[in-house]
Design a protein around this motif. Sequence first.
Motif, mmCIF file in Angstrom:
data_model
loop_
_atom_site.group_PDB
_atom_site.id
_atom_site.type_symbol
_atom_site.label_atom_id
_atom_site.label_comp_id
_atom_site.label_asym_id
_atom_site.label_seq_id
_atom_site.Cartn_x
_atom_site.Cartn_y
_atom_site.Cartn_z
ATOM 1 N N VAL A 206 -10.563 -3.775 -1.735
ATOM 2 C CA VAL A 206 -9.300 -3.578 -1.609
ATOM 3 C C VAL A 206 -8.711 -2.733 -2.802
ATOM 4 C CG1 VAL A 206 -9.003 -5.745 -0.413
ATOM 5 C CG2 VAL A 206 -9.004 -5.807 -2.957
ATOM 6 N N ASP A 207 -9.443 -2.409 -3.633
ATOM 7 C CA ASP A 207 -8.889 -1.630 -5.014
ATOM 8 C C ASP A 207 -8.816 -0.202 -4.355
ATOM 9 O OD1 ASP A 207 -8.445 -3.450 -6.726
ATOM 10 O OD2 ASP A 207 -10.361 -3.365 -7.579
ATOM 11 N N ALA A 208 -9.889 0.141 -3.407
ATOM 12 C CA ALA A 208 -10.035 1.503 -3.163
ATOM 13 C C ALA A 208 -8.873 1.681 -1.937
ATOM 14 C CB ALA A 208 -11.507 1.664 -2.535
ATOM 15 N N ILE A 209 -8.935 0.854 -1.114
ATOM 16 C CA ILE A 209 -7.603 0.802 -0.333
ATOM 17 C C ILE A 209 -6.494 1.046 -0.909
ATOM 18 C CG2 ILE A 209 -6.313 -0.353 1.615
ATOM 19 C CD1 ILE A 209 -9.261 -1.824 2.365
ATOM 20 N N ALA A 210 -6.221 0.226 -1.940
ATOM 21 C CA ALA A 210 -4.759 0.339 -2.631
ATOM 22 C C ALA A 210 -4.543 1.620 -3.320
ATOM 23 C CB ALA A 210 -4.757 -0.961 -3.590
ATOM 24 N N SER A 211 -5.759 2.175 -3.839
ATOM 25 C CA SER A 211 -5.624 3.536 -4.366
ATOM 26 C C SER A 211 -5.338 4.592 -3.574
ATOM 27 C CB SER A 211 -6.891 3.987 -5.122
ATOM 28 O OG SER A 211 -7.067 2.854 -6.348
ATOM 29 N N ALA A 212 -6.141 4.617 -2.324
ATOM 30 C CA ALA A 212 -5.757 5.518 -1.270
ATOM 31 C C ALA A 212 -4.159 5.342 -0.692
ATOM 32 C CB ALA A 212 -6.730 5.379 -0.146
ATOM 33 N N LEU A 213 -3.818 4.338 -0.586
ATOM 34 C CA LEU A 213 -2.363 4.120 -0.010
ATOM 35 C C LEU A 213 -1.275 4.681 -0.904
ATOM 36 C CD1 LEU A 213 -2.666 0.489 1.617
ATOM 37 C CD2 LEU A 213 -2.262 2.517 2.880
ATOM 38 N N PHE A 214 -1.553 4.510 -2.360
ATOM 39 C CA PHE A 214 -0.532 4.902 -3.260
ATOM 40 C C PHE A 214 -0.140 6.425 -3.146
ATOM 41 C CE2 PHE A 214 -1.279 1.146 -6.221
ATOM 42 C CZ PHE A 214 0.188 0.717 -6.178
ATOM 43 N N LYS A 215 -1.287 7.171 -2.730
ATOM 44 C CA LYS A 215 -1.157 8.463 -2.686
ATOM 45 C C LYS A 215 -0.186 8.849 -1.580
ATOM 46 C CE LYS A 215 -6.028 9.253 -4.284
ATOM 47 N NZ LYS A 215 -7.302 9.598 -3.904
ATOM 48 N N THR A 216 0.006 8.016 -0.527
ATOM 49 C CA THR A 216 1.102 8.381 0.704
ATOM 50 C C THR A 216 2.286 7.935 0.730
ATOM 51 O OG1 THR A 216 0.203 6.832 2.004
ATOM 52 C CG2 THR A 216 -1.339 8.613 1.896
ATOM 53 N N LEU A 217 2.511 6.768 -0.327
ATOM 54 C CA LEU A 217 3.828 5.924 -0.442
ATOM 55 C C LEU A 217 4.862 6.546 -1.487
ATOM 56 C CD1 LEU A 217 1.975 2.603 0.211
ATOM 57 C CD2 LEU A 217 3.252 3.763 1.819
ATOM 58 N N PRO A 218 6.006 6.202 -1.205
ATOM 59 C CA PRO A 218 7.206 6.500 -2.146
ATOM 60 C C PRO A 218 6.614 6.074 -3.591
ATOM 61 C CG PRO A 218 7.967 5.464 -0.161
ATOM 62 C CD PRO A 218 6.534 5.303 0.087
ATOM 63 N N ALA A 219 7.334 6.893 -4.568
ATOM 64 C CA ALA A 219 7.171 6.564 -6.026
ATOM 65 C C ALA A 219 7.441 5.101 -6.175
ATOM 66 C CB ALA A 219 7.914 7.178 -6.850
ATOM 67 N N ARG A 220 8.292 4.363 -5.453
ATOM 68 C CA ARG A 220 8.556 2.991 -5.952
ATOM 69 C C ARG A 220 9.115 2.339 -4.514
ATOM 70 N NH1 ARG A 220 9.228 -0.291 -9.928
ATOM 71 N NH2 ARG A 220 10.800 -1.838 -9.954
ATOM 72 N N PHE A 221 8.824 1.142 -4.302
ATOM 73 C CA PHE A 221 8.755 0.573 -2.976
ATOM 74 C C PHE A 221 8.879 -1.109 -3.021
ATOM 75 C CE2 PHE A 221 4.580 2.070 -3.139
ATOM 76 C CZ PHE A 221 3.887 1.095 -3.203
ATOM 77 N N HIS A 222 9.552 -1.500 -2.101
ATOM 78 C CA HIS A 222 9.149 -3.147 -1.777
ATOM 79 C C HIS A 222 8.007 -3.292 -0.983
ATOM 80 C CE1 HIS A 222 13.081 -4.402 -3.424
ATOM 81 N NE2 HIS A 222 13.647 -3.129 -2.753
ATOM 82 N N LEU A 223 7.106 -4.157 -1.374
ATOM 83 C CA LEU A 223 5.805 -4.193 -0.664
ATOM 84 C C LEU A 223 5.685 -5.718 -0.075
ATOM 85 C CD1 LEU A 223 2.904 -2.982 0.080
ATOM 86 C CD2 LEU A 223 2.258 -3.891 -2.375
ATOM 87 N N VAL A 224 5.113 -5.720 1.481
ATOM 88 C CA VAL A 224 4.789 -6.910 2.141
ATOM 89 C C VAL A 224 3.736 -6.711 2.592
ATOM 90 C CG1 VAL A 224 5.573 -8.555 3.914
ATOM 91 C CG2 VAL A 224 7.441 -7.616 2.453
ATOM 92 N N GLY A 225 2.755 -7.796 2.467
ATOM 93 C CA GLY A 225 1.410 -7.841 2.905
ATOM 94 C C GLY A 225 1.046 -8.877 3.793
ATOM 95 N N PHE A 226 0.664 -8.785 5.122
ATOM 96 C CA PHE A 226 0.232 -9.839 6.023
ATOM 97 C C PHE A 226 -0.965 -9.987 6.146
ATOM 98 C CE2 PHE A 226 -1.082 -10.113 10.666
ATOM 99 C CZ PHE A 226 -0.706 -11.426 10.733
ATOM 100 N N SER A 227 -1.580 -11.163 5.994
ATOM 101 C CA SER A 227 -2.986 -11.660 5.940
ATOM 102 C C SER A 227 -3.719 -10.825 5.033
ATOM 103 C CB SER A 227 -3.319 -11.438 7.319
ATOM 104 O OG SER A 227 -4.750 -11.755 7.550
ATOM 105 N N PHE A 228 -4.555 -10.079 5.400
ATOM 106 C CA PHE A 228 -5.719 -9.242 4.678
ATOM 107 C C PHE A 228 -4.772 -8.019 3.830
ATOM 108 C CE2 PHE A 228 -8.135 -5.220 3.875
ATOM 109 C CZ PHE A 228 -9.090 -5.756 3.189
ATOM 110 N N GLY A 229 -3.597 -7.739 4.580
ATOM 111 C CA GLY A 229 -2.699 -6.686 4.026
ATOM 112 C C GLY A 229 -2.131 -7.459 2.686
ATOM 113 N N GLY A 230 -2.080 -8.668 2.530
ATOM 114 C CA GLY A 230 -1.697 -9.446 1.420
ATOM 115 C C GLY A 230 -2.656 -9.179 0.220
ATOM 116 N N TYR A 231 -3.857 -9.245 0.537
ATOM 117 C CA TYR A 231 -4.834 -8.999 -0.592
ATOM 118 C C TYR A 231 -4.858 -7.490 -1.200
ATOM 119 C CZ TYR A 231 -7.252 -13.243 0.817
ATOM 120 O OH TYR A 231 -7.353 -14.551 1.299
#
Length: 135
Positions: free
Chosen positions: A43-68
């Motif tokens: 999940v840390d690798a997934i999180a790091s990869a996502l940060f590269k494509t997302l806005p500088a600041r945002f509201h975040l909602v995770g569903f099921s595994f997306g919550g982890y």
Amino acid sequence: MPSHPLVLLHGLNTTAAVFDGVRSALPSTLAVHTPELPALADVDAIASALFKTLPARFHLVGFSFGGYVALAMRALAPERLSGLGLVCSGPQADTAAQAAARRQAIDTAANGATPSWSRRRPRPPSTPTAWAMRC
């Protein structure tokens, strides 16, 4: 209206399309991002990869595994999040029984069979109200 975009993270065995109904129910003035979760080692690798494509600041909602993944994102860069929501997810790790069942499902799938839980899994909700009522 939130001043920051909304990011919705899907769960395992789903895609960003799980949020199509939710997206269509939200105001068109709200910037909504529904990235596909990359298949990475943890999940840390997934999180790091996502940060590269997302806005500088945002509201975040995770569903099921997306919550982890969302919790990993919060741990890695809390300053980037304006808010955090978990849907059908939680902040705790699996219990020993849950972990054993997950290992059994992985073994079953690795041997070419379909785990029993995947045959009876209901379709995800399609509107914000349905999400709230479901979980």
